[in-house]
Design an enzyme around this catalytic site. Structure first.
Site, PDB file in Angstrom:
ATOM      1  N   GLU A 163       9.492  -6.167  -3.400  1.00  0.00           N
ATOM      2  CA  GLU A 163       9.118  -5.272  -4.492  1.00  0.00           C
ATOM      3  C   GLU A 163      10.252  -5.022  -5.500  1.00  0.00           C
ATOM      4  OE1 GLU A 163       7.523  -1.711  -2.745  1.00  0.00           O
ATOM      5  OE2 GLU A 163       5.899  -2.770  -1.755  1.00  0.00           O
ATOM      6  N   GLU A 350       2.167  -6.667   2.682  1.00  0.00           N
ATOM      7  CA  GLU A 350       2.006  -5.252   3.037  1.00  0.00           C
ATOM      8  C   GLU A 350       0.657  -4.769   2.552  1.00  0.00           C
ATOM      9  OE1 GLU A 350       4.978  -2.431   1.656  1.00  0.00           O
ATOM     10  OE2 GLU A 350       6.594  -3.814   2.216  1.00  0.00           O
TER      11      GLU A 350
HETATM   12  O1  IFM Z   1       7.218   2.139   2.697  1.00  0.00           O
HETATM   13  C1  IFM Z   1       7.009   1.339   1.588  1.00  0.00           C
HETATM   14  C2  IFM Z   1       7.698   0.008   1.747  1.00  0.00           C
HETATM   15  O2  IFM Z   1       9.051   0.146   1.996  1.00  0.00           O
HETATM   16  C3  IFM Z   1       7.528  -0.809   0.508  1.00  0.00           C
HETATM   17  N1  IFM Z   1       6.152  -0.891   0.111  1.00  0.00           N
HETATM   18  C4  IFM Z   1       5.389   0.329   0.052  1.00  0.00           C
HETATM   19  C5  IFM Z   1       5.542   1.101   1.342  1.00  0.00           C
HETATM   20  C6  IFM Z   1       4.731   2.408   1.275  1.00  0.00           C
HETATM   21  O3  IFM Z   1       5.150   3.190   0.212  1.00  0.00           O
END
Ligand code: IFM
Length: 449
Positions: A163, A350
């Protein structure tokens, strides 16, 4: 649900969110140690000093992965464990921890997917400007090359960054994340150097001669206009440029989106983009990782001062983060990437949801999380049926952990963590996911045929 037989199912975590042991075995300070120990930055002044104590409990956590039945586990390496100051001599003890972790995963038949950077930049590099300093990209390349040299025979799936939008725009633009700087121009510059470092790390991987696949993980949002009104449509387009295309286009097309270049250049020239950078950033990758949580609905009303766009307030049910539950957005995003970009394997690196879970009589009845996951799995399956080359899916997160500026107040895990005792309890969602995976395995093995 019917996913391809070789589809990879996993769960994800990251170093600072779970490891703890921030001062052990020679680990250096990271920007998140500094930020979380600065009053007013993290809710309740919480920090990752202990987190889930995974550094000491990794074997127990691997047993949980085994119990859930995942094929793969996505985690990140803390750069300051390997290079306490970000450069120079390798800290062997830090490397040994990841070796032990990876070997144990492999012994249990679980494939590691390793992220090189999930936001814990060595503080010493931040002292020299962090990601605003172009030199950090080259330090990252050296760190990455060292990791490939030492772990490249054990790991076959890598992502360079997690990210980069958060690392740049939340960290250097809004200041909500470490290092807590509020300067939009610095954020744009940081985003470019993060992307450059991605390309440099991919080059280092190819040069290492190790077998395996490498990609990058982007957090993407499906952006929609609030109405058909032309001004709302324009707002959605700008937001999409800021959040999605600013990262997708350079990596997959070798160019920054022209509309955003024009918008950002109104403030200051983008003279930190050197000749040849975009060729480096767009070196071919093997897959794209996508983190998807929610949609964004944009309006021309109540515009922010930089992009000139406003956000519609949630109208659908939300998670504990205030994020709308919108599985359709995942389908839209996946099919859009297939439509607009060159063919590339995709992984959802994710997806998951925070809910205010409670442990009662040894159980966590998180049925809302089960519904969330099921609906998103279905959206992904629909996209695959329509030809999207989606190859795997990682649930965020294995366990409750340090949710950045929210501290421990938001629980994303499919495993509940009691942060006083460090006791882990599989939530209903964890049990549901485990039985989903067991059924799948039985049907692949032909037990039902
Ligand atoms: O916890 C975070 C993660 O570190 C990165 N993506 C989003 C998740 C939830 O906010």
């Amino acid at each position: 649900m019917n996913f391809p037989q070789d589809f990879v199912w996993g769960v994800a975590t990251s170093s600072y969110q779970i490891e703890g042991a921030t001062r052990e075995d020679g680990r250096g300070e990271s920007i998140w140690d500094r930020f979380s120990h600065t009053p007013g930055k993290v809710m309740g002044m919480e920090n990752g000093d202990v987190a889930c104590d995974h550094y000491h409990r990794y074997e127990e956590d691997i047993a949980l992965l085994k119990q859930i039945g995942v094929d793969s586990y996505r985690f990140s390496i803390a750069w300051p464990r390997l290079f306490p100051t970000g450069e120079g001599e390798l800290n062997g003890k830090g490397l040994d921890f990841y070796k032990r972790l990876i070997e144990k995963l492999l012994q249990n038949g679980i494939q590691p997917l390793v992220t090189l950077y999930h936001w814990d930049l060595p503080q010493k590099l931040q002292d020299k400007g962090g990601w605003v300093n172009r030199d950090t990209a080259y330090r990252f390349q050296e760190y990455a090359a060292t990791v490939f040299r030492h772990l490249g025979d054990l790991v076959t799936m890598w992502t360079t960054h997690n990210e980069p939008w958060c690392a740049s725009f939340l960290g250097y633009g809004k200041g909500e994340h470490a290092p807590g700087i509020q300067d939009h121009y610095a954020a744009v510059q940081a985003s470019h150097h993060l992307l450059l470092s991605h390309g440099l790390a991919v080059q280092a991987f190819r040069e290492s001669g190790k077998n395996g696949r490498i990609g990058i993980t982007l957090n993407l949002s499906a952006a929609y206009p609030a109405t058909d009104d032309e001004e709302d449509q324009k707002a959605a387009r700008i937001w999409d440029g800021y959040f999605n295309r600013w990262f997708l286009d350079p990596v997959l097309k070798g160019e920054y989106p022209q509309d955003m270049v024009e918008l950002y250049s109104r403030y200051q020239p983008l003279d930190f983009i050197f000749d040849g950078d975009l060729e480096t950033i767009s070196v071919p990758i093997d897959f794209l990782g996508i983190n998807y949580y929610s949609r964004s609905v944009l309006t021309a009303e109540d515009p922010d001062p930089i992009l000139g766009v406003g956000h519609q307030k949630p109208v659908l049910p939300t998670t504990d983060m205030g994020w709308e539950v919108y599985p359709e957005g995942l389908y839209d995003l996946l099919t859009r990437i297939k439509r607009e970009y060159k063919p590339i394997d995709l992984y959802i690196t994710e997806n998951g949801a925070a809910y205010p879970d409670e442990l009662k009589d040894g159980e966590v009845e998180d049925w809302d999380r089960v519904d969330y996951l099921k609906a998103h799995f279905e959206a992904a399956e629909r996209a695959i049926r329509e030809g999207v080359p989606l190859k795997g899916y990682y649930v965020w997160s294995l366990m409750d952990n340090f949710e950045w500026a929210y501290g421990y107040s938001k629980r994303f895990g499919i495993v509940y963590v009691d942060f006083r005792t460090q006791e882990r309890t599989l939530k209903k969602s964890g049990k549901w996911f485990a039985s989903f995976l067991a059924n799948r395995k039985r049907s692949i093995d032909g037990v039902y045929e």
